[in-house]
Design a protein around this motif. Structure first.
Motif, PDB file in Angstrom:
ATOM      1  N   GLN A 162       0.851  -1.219   0.112  1.00 52.96           N
ATOM      2  CA  GLN A 162      -0.055   0.185   0.126  1.00 52.96           C
ATOM      3  C   GLN A 162       0.763   1.148  -0.032  1.00 52.96           C
ATOM      4  OE1 GLN A 162      -3.611  -0.137   0.138  1.00 52.96           O
ATOM      5  NE2 GLN A 162      -2.919  -2.458  -0.552  1.00 52.96           N
ATOM      6  N   THR A 163       0.343   2.407  -0.451  1.00 54.58           N
ATOM      7  CA  THR A 163       1.040   3.520  -0.369  1.00 54.58           C
ATOM      8  C   THR A 163       0.475   4.365   0.724  1.00 54.58           C
ATOM      9  OG1 THR A 163       1.047   3.595  -2.862  1.00 54.58           O
ATOM     10  CG2 THR A 163       1.408   5.851  -1.537  1.00 54.58           C
ATOM     11  N   LEU A 164       1.315   4.756   1.798  1.00 55.61           N
ATOM     12  CA  LEU A 164       0.999   5.558   2.736  1.00 55.61           C
ATOM     13  C   LEU A 164       0.983   6.996   2.295  1.00 55.61           C
ATOM     14  CD1 LEU A 164       2.129   3.944   6.250  1.00 55.61           C
ATOM     15  CD2 LEU A 164      -0.003   3.600   4.797  1.00 55.61           C
ATOM     16  N   ALA A 165       0.211   7.912   2.704  1.00 59.93           N
ATOM     17  CA  ALA A 165       0.053   9.033   2.307  1.00 59.93           C
ATOM     18  C   ALA A 165      -0.312  10.179   3.554  1.00 59.93           C
ATOM     19  CB  ALA A 165      -0.755   9.600   1.199  1.00 59.93           C
ATOM     20  N   ASP A 169       2.465  17.925   9.318  1.00 57.24           N
ATOM     21  CA  ASP A 169       2.937  19.307   8.729  1.00 57.24           C
ATOM     22  C   ASP A 169       4.331  19.621   8.736  1.00 57.24           C
ATOM     23  OD1 ASP A 169       0.716  20.024   7.791  1.00 57.24           O
ATOM     24  OD2 ASP A 169       0.222  21.717   9.249  1.00 57.24           O
ATOM     25  N   TYR A 172       6.137  17.688   6.083  1.00 57.60           N
ATOM     26  CA  TYR A 172       5.401  18.184   4.622  1.00 57.60           C
ATOM     27  C   TYR A 172       6.410  19.331   4.262  1.00 57.60           C
ATOM     28  CZ  TYR A 172       2.191  19.682   1.046  1.00 57.60           C
ATOM     29  OH  TYR A 172       1.780  20.098   0.109  1.00 57.60           O
ATOM     30  N   GLN A 307      12.071  13.237  -1.403  1.00 57.05           N
ATOM     31  CA  GLN A 307      11.138  12.811  -2.224  1.00 57.05           C
ATOM     32  C   GLN A 307       9.744  12.360  -1.581  1.00 57.05           C
ATOM     33  OE1 GLN A 307      11.528  11.759  -6.081  1.00 57.05           O
ATOM     34  NE2 GLN A 307       9.520  12.364  -5.433  1.00 57.05           N
ATOM     35  N   SER A 309       8.764  13.799   1.357  1.00 61.69           N
ATOM     36  CA  SER A 309       7.983  15.142   1.571  1.00 61.69           C
ATOM     37  C   SER A 309       7.364  15.722   0.235  1.00 61.69           C
ATOM     38  CB  SER A 309       9.108  15.951   2.171  1.00 61.69           C
ATOM     39  OG  SER A 309       8.541  17.312   2.390  1.00 61.69           O
ATOM     40  N   LEU A 310       8.086  15.731  -0.842  1.00 61.86           N
ATOM     41  CA  LEU A 310       7.674  16.179  -1.940  1.00 61.86           C
ATOM     42  C   LEU A 310       6.304  15.445  -2.591  1.00 61.86           C
ATOM     43  CD1 LEU A 310       8.945  18.581  -3.795  1.00 61.86           C
ATOM     44  CD2 LEU A 310      10.269  16.770  -4.997  1.00 61.86           C
ATOM     45  N   LEU A 311       6.318  14.251  -2.510  1.00 61.80           N
ATOM     46  CA  LEU A 311       5.199  13.375  -2.646  1.00 61.80           C
ATOM     47  C   LEU A 311       4.225  13.509  -1.822  1.00 61.80           C
ATOM     48  CD1 LEU A 311       6.476  10.244  -4.562  1.00 61.80           C
ATOM     49  CD2 LEU A 311       4.898  12.189  -5.528  1.00 61.80           C
ATOM     50  N   ASP A 312       4.432  13.765  -0.477  1.00 60.58           N
ATOM     51  CA  ASP A 312       3.764  13.436   0.637  1.00 60.58           C
ATOM     52  C   ASP A 312       2.998  12.048   0.714  1.00 60.58           C
ATOM     53  OD1 ASP A 312       2.804  14.003   2.915  1.00 60.58           O
ATOM     54  OD2 ASP A 312       0.946  15.072   2.395  1.00 60.58           O
ATOM     55  N   ALA A 313       3.719  11.065   0.020  1.00 65.95           N
ATOM     56  CA  ALA A 313       3.415   9.842  -0.103  1.00 65.95           C
ATOM     57  C   ALA A 313       4.501   8.803  -0.090  1.00 65.95           C
ATOM     58  CB  ALA A 313       2.286   9.607  -1.139  1.00 65.95           C
ATOM     59  N   PRO A 315       4.900   5.702  -2.406  1.00 67.29           N
ATOM     60  CA  PRO A 315       4.524   4.647  -3.238  1.00 67.29           C
ATOM     61  C   PRO A 315       5.883   3.442  -3.106  1.00 67.29           C
ATOM     62  CG  PRO A 315       5.024   6.424  -4.299  1.00 67.29           C
ATOM     63  CD  PRO A 315       5.134   7.010  -3.071  1.00 67.29           C
ATOM     64  N   ILE A 318       8.427   3.418  -6.019  1.00 69.25           N
ATOM     65  CA  ILE A 318       8.937   4.648  -6.731  1.00 69.25           C
ATOM     66  C   ILE A 318      10.426   4.324  -7.164  1.00 69.25           C
ATOM     67  CG2 ILE A 318       9.758   5.509  -4.493  1.00 69.25           C
ATOM     68  CD1 ILE A 318       8.692   8.018  -5.800  1.00 69.25           C
TER      69      ILE A 318
ATOM     70  N   LEU B  80       4.571  13.724 -10.487  1.00 70.65           N
ATOM     71  CA  LEU B  80       4.557  15.012  -9.942  1.00 70.65           C
ATOM     72  C   LEU B  80       5.179  16.089 -10.485  1.00 70.65           C
ATOM     73  CD1 LEU B  80       4.239  16.485  -6.985  1.00 70.65           C
ATOM     74  CD2 LEU B  80       6.196  15.757  -6.423  1.00 70.65           C
ATOM     75  N   ASP B 100      -0.807   6.597  -8.674  1.00 69.69           N
ATOM     76  CA  ASP B 100      -1.041   5.976  -7.328  1.00 69.69           C
ATOM     77  C   ASP B 100      -2.281   6.595  -6.614  1.00 69.69           C
ATOM     78  OD1 ASP B 100       0.720   4.129  -4.957  1.00 69.69           O
ATOM     79  OD2 ASP B 100      -0.247   6.042  -4.492  1.00 69.69           O
ATOM     80  N   ASN B 102      -2.969   7.535  -3.691  1.00 66.52           N
ATOM     81  CA  ASN B 102      -2.598   8.497  -2.567  1.00 66.52           C
ATOM     82  C   ASN B 102      -1.612   9.257  -2.706  1.00 66.52           C
ATOM     83  OD1 ASN B 102      -4.270   7.495  -0.552  1.00 66.52           O
ATOM     84  ND2 ASN B 102      -3.145   5.940   0.439  1.00 66.52           N
ATOM     85  N   ASN B 106      -0.909  14.874  -2.837  1.00 71.36           N
ATOM     86  CA  ASN B 106      -0.120  16.014  -2.680  1.00 71.36           C
ATOM     87  C   ASN B 106      -0.084  16.814  -3.872  1.00 71.36           C
ATOM     88  OD1 ASN B 106       1.647  18.128  -1.480  1.00 71.36           O
ATOM     89  ND2 ASN B 106       3.286  17.011  -2.334  1.00 71.36           N
TER      90      ASN B 106
END
Lengths: 396, 360
Positions: A162-165, A169, A172, A307, A309-313, A315, A318, B80, B100, B102, B106
């Protein structure tokens, strides 16, 4: 005895670089690379898009888009100089990103602890790779090829694919905020004045110099000045200096200094130039190699933080091809795949050129497939030029 | 036009030119740059290249805006960057097909920070920053498949098998839930028994084939039918049924109306395959994007719950392709989406339908 003489030459390489014609040739390469980058910007700005490229906003974006590859390319350059390689960088980054989100979401840790643990995780993987390299004598290509697979597997296993997101703050903000514009401009001026000043003094200093060196000094001065003014303008006019760019700058300065001005740096070049000779003059080759892998791990940790923080996820899939991109950037930047040669500014310039082409083509609405073609051609061109000049020199 | 030499063929190019020539008056009313971005996951799948993308571009051009379509080759980091680059060009609205779910959050947040409205396309983005979500209603796919079984067989009591796609995947979960919505009363009354229900990682047809094979073995071949989340797995189910001489007697449903499924439908081995009108999907998203770019409010007919976030869903019509309407389906979607000539090549005469000879 011949080996020993050669290694002493390598150890003193830095002093030679500063004085000889060879130094100008190496600088020429970097200048050429930055020149091509500027041409790419101009071409995309004026010909292929409606002036989207050289805007403060896009230059800020570009400076962030290059960071992940550039950070890894610096570590890769150091490894390649010492005849090592890391094919697992993308997998390690994915794993650390996955861990970052476990720290953030599952454990609810603070941003600071998360970053420190991420760097530690990278360092541990690096240490493992280094230990396998020096104690079991497995080639790093194989160790990290294995890592490419098993580390990626672990990255998938931890979050069950799973991708956590949605990080805190604080976390982020790492990649999604900027140093205030005024402070950014001040910082750039502070860093640029001594650099530009030194280049200026060198340019104006008299004495016997080859013509190439003279020309190079003028171009270097002009380029440094242009980049400094450009950076100040871009970051002042668009929100300020993004933190990932600042991080890249700090890491690049630090590592460049390390490679040029410390015994460690000289030893890395010596190991890559001739490992046997390096061992004979008493360099602890094993320690150097382990340290290089640890550096690579820590840098991968930094890349993962940026990366994530940039995506805030996070995957887990990646960065499949990230290690190869980092190797490309290092080689475009003048690193020799067979060791002994390469530089940190070169790696950053290589990553900048790759990111610029990708950014330009994307702004022009060109399919990603052409971006892949362009990157491959640039790589061939860069290595082709090297190969050509080397053959030319040998004939002379 | 040198800037957009990307994916346009000559016909699209001419159409674009004509549309552009006709629009200066409308374009002037657009508030911003007049560009609408579409960040896709790939161009390689025929569906995206032949249905979603061209219909989106056509509708955007027709409304007097300029479409900017990019694809990230299934690379999240690249996506992104694509979104950032579209935002720095100043698009007035942005459509994203998140690679994806999630990771899209952002991207939507960034667009929101710029005041650019975002539409999630095909895959949901669980974010409050989404102005619209354009997708098929997966539950409907499952419900109509189960309803079709009732309409076809009359009495559906007996043993049934369900082949679901990747566990955790929204399409697999929702289509499957749709079956149960219709079947549950009959399951509760004991008329219908689900003797086998498995999730298949990677939607693997071979693993679906084995599931059906095992279910047949365990139940002495007394299986009324198999509901499959997609056509790949339906193909696996058909293979297992065929090995027992049951193909054509057991009910089989699938989804996507692929070449393989169309052939099985013509041969009577598969009863139906659900198909979503991806061209309508592209057009719907384009029209919503244009409305949002003009600052108009859009209201969704449904809400969709994604990761605890209720987002406005604009469902796109899906329908079941069966032997009754397959000729009509092929007329509309061949060769853009499936290739009818491949479907009928070597097909036995007894299975041919009027209107299919032309493809031979």
């Amino acid at each position: 005895m011949t080996d020993l003489t050669q290694s002493t030459q390598d150890v003193r390489a830095k002093d030679m670089r500063r004085t000889s014609l060879a130094s100008s040739r190496r600088d020429l390469r970097l200048v050429l690379l930055l020149g091509v980058t500027v041409v790419v910007w101009l071409a995309f700005h004026f010909i292929f898009t409606d002036g989207f490229v050289l805007t403060p906003r896009n230059l800020s974006t570009l400076s962030v888009q290059m960071t992940v590859t550039a950070i890894l390319a610096m570590g890769m350059t150091m490894l390649l100089i010492a005849r090592e390689i890391d094919l697992s960088a993308g997998a390690v980054m994915a794993l650390v990103m996955v861990l970052v989100f476990q720290f953030q979401i599952t454990l609810g840790l603070s941003a600071t602890s998360t970053v420190l643990l991420a760097l530690a995780a990278g360092a541990v993987v690096g240490l493992l790779h280094g230990a396998l390299r020096v104690w079991l004598l497995i080639p790093s290509f194989i160790i990290t090829l294995a890592g490419f697979s098993w580390l990626r597997g672990v990255a998938y296993i931890i979050p069950d694919g799973q991708t956590l997101a949605g990080a805190s703050d604080g976390f982020y903000r790492i990649s999604n905020s900027e140093v205030p514009p005024i402070a950014s401009a001040a910082l750039i001026v502070l860093v640029a004045v001594p650099l530009v000043g030194r280049a200026g003094f060198r340019m104006l200093s008299t004495g016997e110099k080859p013509t190439l060196t003279r020309v190079m000094e003028v171009i270097q001065f002009a380029l440094l000045l242009a980049f400094a003014l450009g950076a100040a303008w871009a970051f002042y006019n668009h929100r300020g200096l993004p933190y990932p760019t600042l991080l890249l700058g700090v890491l690049a300065f630090g590592l460049h200094w390390l490679m040029q001005n410390t015994d460690f740096g000289r030893h890395v070049y010596a190991v890559g130039g001739n490992p046997e000779a390096a061992k004979r003059v008493g360099i602890n080759v094993r320690l150097i190699v382990v340290l290089l892998f640890v550096f690579m791990g820590i840098l991968t940790g930094f890349a993962a933080v940026v990366q994530a923080s940039l995506l805030d996820a996070a995957p887990p899939g990646i960065g499949e091809l990230l290690a190869l991109n980092a190797i490309s950037a290092a080689i475009i930047g003048g690193t020799n795949l067979f060791g002994g040669q390469g530089s940190i500014p070169g790696a950053v310039a290589g990553a900048l050129l790759m990111a610029s082409i990708s950014n330009g083509l994307s702004l022009a609405g060109v399919n990603t497939f052409y971006q892949m073609v362009a990157t491959g051609l640039i790589l061939l061109a860069a290595v082709g030029v090297d190969s050509f000049t080397r053959r030319h020199e040998m004939r002379m | 036009m040198i800037k957009r030499f990307s994916g346009l063929n000559r016909r699209e190019f001419l159409a674009a030119g004509t549309a552009l020539a006709a629009l200066p008056a409308i374009k002037a009313t657009a508030q911003g740059t007049g560009r609408i971005g579409f960040a896709m996951e790939t161009f390689t799948v025929p569906r995206w290249r032949n249905l979603d993308k061209p219909s989106f571009e056509e509708a955007v051009l027709a409304a007097g805006f300029e479409p900017v379509v990019v694809q990230a080759n299934f690379d999240v980091a690249q996506q992104l960057r694509d979104v950032e680059n579209l935002l720095s060009q100043g698009v007035d609205a942005l459509c994203i097909v998140p690679i994806d779910s999630n990771s899209g959050i952002n991207m939507a947040r960034r667009a929101a920070r710029e005041g650019v409205p975002v539409i999630a396309y095909n895959t949901a983005i669980p974010s409050p920053d989404i102005s619209a979500f354009v997708s098929r209603d997966n539950g409907n796919v499952g419900r109509t498949a189960a309803q079709a079984a009732i309409d076809t067989l009359g009495d559906i009591s007996g043993k049934w098998v369900i082949c679901s796609g990747q566990a955790g995947n929204a399409v697999a979960e929702e289509v499957t839930a749709g079956y149960f919505e219709v079947l549950q009363p009959m399951i509760d009354s004991g008329a219908v028994e689900i003797v086998s229900h498995e999730y298949h990682s990677g939607w693997d047809p071979e693993s679906a084939r084995q599931q059906v094979e095992n279910a047949l073995t365990a139940n002495a071949n007394e299986i009324r039918g198999v509901f499959c989340n997609n056509d790949g797995m339906a193909g696996g189910a058909v293979a297992a049924l065929e090995a027992q001489g049951l193909a054509g007697t057991a009910f089989v449903s699938g989804q996507d109306a692929t070449t393989e499924a169309c052939r099985n439908i013509l041969e009577g081995k598969q009863n139906l395959s659900s198909f979503t009108r991806f061209d309508v999907m592209g057009r719907t998203a384009a029209e919503l994007a244009v409305a949002l770019a003009r600052g108009e409010a859009v209201t969704a007919p449904m809400t969709y719950s994604a990761g605890g976030e209720d987002i406005p869903l604009h469902p796109v019509e899906d329908f079941n392709v069966t032997r009754n309407n397959i000729v009509e389906y092929l007329e509309q979607y061949s060769p853009g989406y499936v290739d009818a000539s491949v479907i009928v090549a070597g097909l036995a005469d007894e299975f041919m339908l009027p209107g299919l000879e032309a493809y031979r």
